[in-house]
Enzyme design. Structure first.
Site, PDB file in Angstrom:
ATOM      1  N   GLN A   1      -0.443 -13.335   5.471  1.00  0.00           N
ATOM      2  CA  GLN A   1      -1.390 -12.590   6.095  1.00  0.00           C
ATOM      3  C   GLN A   1      -2.832 -13.077   6.166  1.00  0.00           C
ATOM      4  O   GLN A   1      -3.365 -13.517   5.107  1.00  0.00           O
ATOM      5  CB  GLN A   1      -1.607 -11.311   5.441  1.00  0.00           C
ATOM      6  CG  GLN A   1      -0.653 -10.245   6.041  1.00  0.00           C
ATOM      7  CD  GLN A   1      -0.741  -8.707   5.858  1.00  0.00           C
ATOM      8  OE1 GLN A   1      -0.451  -8.354   4.797  1.00  0.00           O
ATOM      9  NE2 GLN A   1      -1.666  -8.132   6.681  1.00  0.00           N
TER      10      GLN A   1
ATOM     11  N   GLU B   1      -6.419 -12.230   6.654  1.00  0.00           N
ATOM     12  CA  GLU B   1      -7.347 -10.875   6.696  1.00  0.00           C
ATOM     13  C   GLU B   1      -8.553 -11.208   6.152  1.00  0.00           C
ATOM     14  O   GLU B   1      -8.817  -9.976   5.583  1.00  0.00           O
ATOM     15  CB  GLU B   1      -6.377  -9.787   6.475  1.00  0.00           C
ATOM     16  CG  GLU B   1      -5.356 -10.025   4.937  1.00  0.00           C
ATOM     17  CD  GLU B   1      -4.841  -8.986   4.595  1.00  0.00           C
ATOM     18  OE1 GLU B   1      -4.568  -7.783   5.341  1.00  0.00           O
ATOM     19  OE2 GLU B   1      -3.902  -8.889   3.739  1.00  0.00           O
TER      20      GLU B   1
ATOM     21  N   HIS C   1       0.861  -1.212   0.084  1.00  0.00           N
ATOM     22  CA  HIS C   1      -0.054  -0.129  -0.189  1.00  0.00           C
ATOM     23  C   HIS C   1       0.891   1.293  -0.021  1.00  0.00           C
ATOM     24  O   HIS C   1       0.338   2.401  -0.522  1.00  0.00           O
ATOM     25  CB  HIS C   1      -1.015  -0.005   1.205  1.00  0.00           C
ATOM     26  CG  HIS C   1      -1.972  -1.071   1.285  1.00  0.00           C
ATOM     27  ND1 HIS C   1      -3.011  -1.182   0.234  1.00  0.00           N
ATOM     28  CD2 HIS C   1      -2.354  -2.008   2.248  1.00  0.00           C
ATOM     29  CE1 HIS C   1      -3.748  -2.131   0.530  1.00  0.00           C
ATOM     30  NE2 HIS C   1      -3.468  -2.793   1.707  1.00  0.00           N
TER      31      HIS C   1
ATOM     32  N   ASP D   1      -8.138  -5.167   7.508  1.00  0.00           N
ATOM     33  CA  ASP D   1      -9.043  -6.033   6.393  1.00  0.00           C
ATOM     34  C   ASP D   1      -9.732  -7.106   6.950  1.00  0.00           C
ATOM     35  O   ASP D   1     -10.811  -7.290   6.331  1.00  0.00           O
ATOM     36  CB  ASP D   1      -7.951  -6.426   5.362  1.00  0.00           C
ATOM     37  CG  ASP D   1      -7.427  -5.532   4.540  1.00  0.00           C
ATOM     38  OD1 ASP D   1      -8.325  -4.635   4.053  1.00  0.00           O
ATOM     39  OD2 ASP D   1      -6.192  -5.398   4.336  1.00  0.00           O
TER      40      ASP D   1
HETATM   41  C1  3PY Z   1      -4.721  -4.794   8.056  1.00  0.00           C
HETATM   42  O1  3PY Z   1      -4.828  -4.098   9.295  1.00  0.00           O
HETATM   43  O2  3PY Z   1      -5.517  -5.124   7.225  1.00  0.00           O
HETATM   44  C2  3PY Z   1      -3.174  -4.583   7.833  1.00  0.00           C
HETATM   45  O3  3PY Z   1      -2.943  -5.490   6.490  1.00  0.00           O
HETATM   46  C3  3PY Z   1      -2.235  -3.930   8.209  1.00  0.00           C
HETATM   47  O4  3PY Z   1      -1.611  -3.247   7.333  1.00  0.00           O
END
Ligand code: 3PY
Length: 251
Positions: free
Chosen positions: A148, A150, A46, A176
């Site tokens: 990740q 998310e 990002h 996210d």
């Molecule tokens: C989130 O909190 O979605 C992240 O990916 C942190 O940057």
């Protein structure tokens, strides 16, 4: 040298890090020189950082004894290759929804026989602080593969994702995750989902990590059992301190 972060995790020390979204080695060096950090996330998902910046940023961060981790925009082979060829100590991949994506990331990040990564860049070993041949033999062991979690799908598949061999860290992106689940950030359902990921990660014998924006949030997560937490971002730190100083001078 390539072991800063891995060593902290193995020694069960809280692995504390920051988020770098601004390009430029001056910012990276200023932050990395703050004593006590184990890692810095170079955000190419990002932030304003591109893969052209990776080499200089890695070397600046490593020179302060901090492990650089690169977050690429997506789980794509060529993005993984470019990030790892710059010598990062860790690779963070957003939006890992299932074990198929997790297996593919691990395979692309590891040299044979564990994976399918190709060797070639003459610069890779510099930020690892080893020779080219040592890089090839040590990289599979020391490079951290950080996935990740998310999304609701990632949450539903956490047991299978965490079980993937070579997937070292399950990193929760809380913002996210809340959006994907369509729940309130910090509400009961959100916290329950975070606890589920933490528990599954621990059960799989992997490291659990989560994005935090302050020392207070990070402390709470460490107390819950997380191994690795961010404490701030570059931009938030600047804004926060300037706001505080302005409030102080006006009081
Ligand atoms: C989130 O909190 O979605 C992240 O990916 C942190 O940057």
């Amino acid at each position: 040298k390539c072991t800063f972060l891995r060593a902290a995790l193995r020694a069960k020390q809280p692995a504390l890090g920051t988020w770098l979204t601004l390009p430029g080695t001056a910012v990276a060096r200023t932050i990395a020189s703050v004593p006590g950090l184990q890692w810095m996330l170079i955000d190419a998902e990002h932030g304003q950082i591109t893969d052209k910046d990776y080499y200089e940023l890695n070397n600046s961060i490593v020179s302060h004894g901090v492990s650089p981790i690169i977050r690429i925009p997506f789980a794509e082979g060529w993005l993984i290759k470019r990030a790892l060829d710059s010598g990062a100590h860790g690779l963070m991949v957003p939006m890992v929804h299932n074990a198929k994506i997790a297996r593919s990331v691990v395979s692309l990040a590891k040299f044979p026989p564990q994976g399918e990564r190709g060797f070639g860049s003459p610069f890779t070993q510099h930020a690892f602080g080893v020779s080219a041949s040592d890089y090839e033999t040590q990289c599979n062991e020391y490079l951290l593969t950080i996935l990740q979690i998310e999304s609701r799908e990632g949450l539903d598949n956490i047991d299978e994702i965490a079980a993937v061999e070579g997937a070292d860290v399950m990193f929760i992106g809380p913002f996210d995750l809340a959006k994907s689940m369509q729940v309130q950030f910090g509400g009961d359902e959100h916290e329950k989902a975070i606890a589920t990921v933490l528990k599954a990660t621990q059960a799989a014998g992997k490291y659990a990590s989560i994005f935090c924006l302050s020392g207070e949030q990070a402390r709470k997560r460490l107390d819950q059992g997380f191994d690795m937490v961010s404490i701030a971002t570059d931009t938030a730190s600047i804004t926060r301190d300037l706001t505080l100083q302005l409030e102080t001078v006006r009081a």
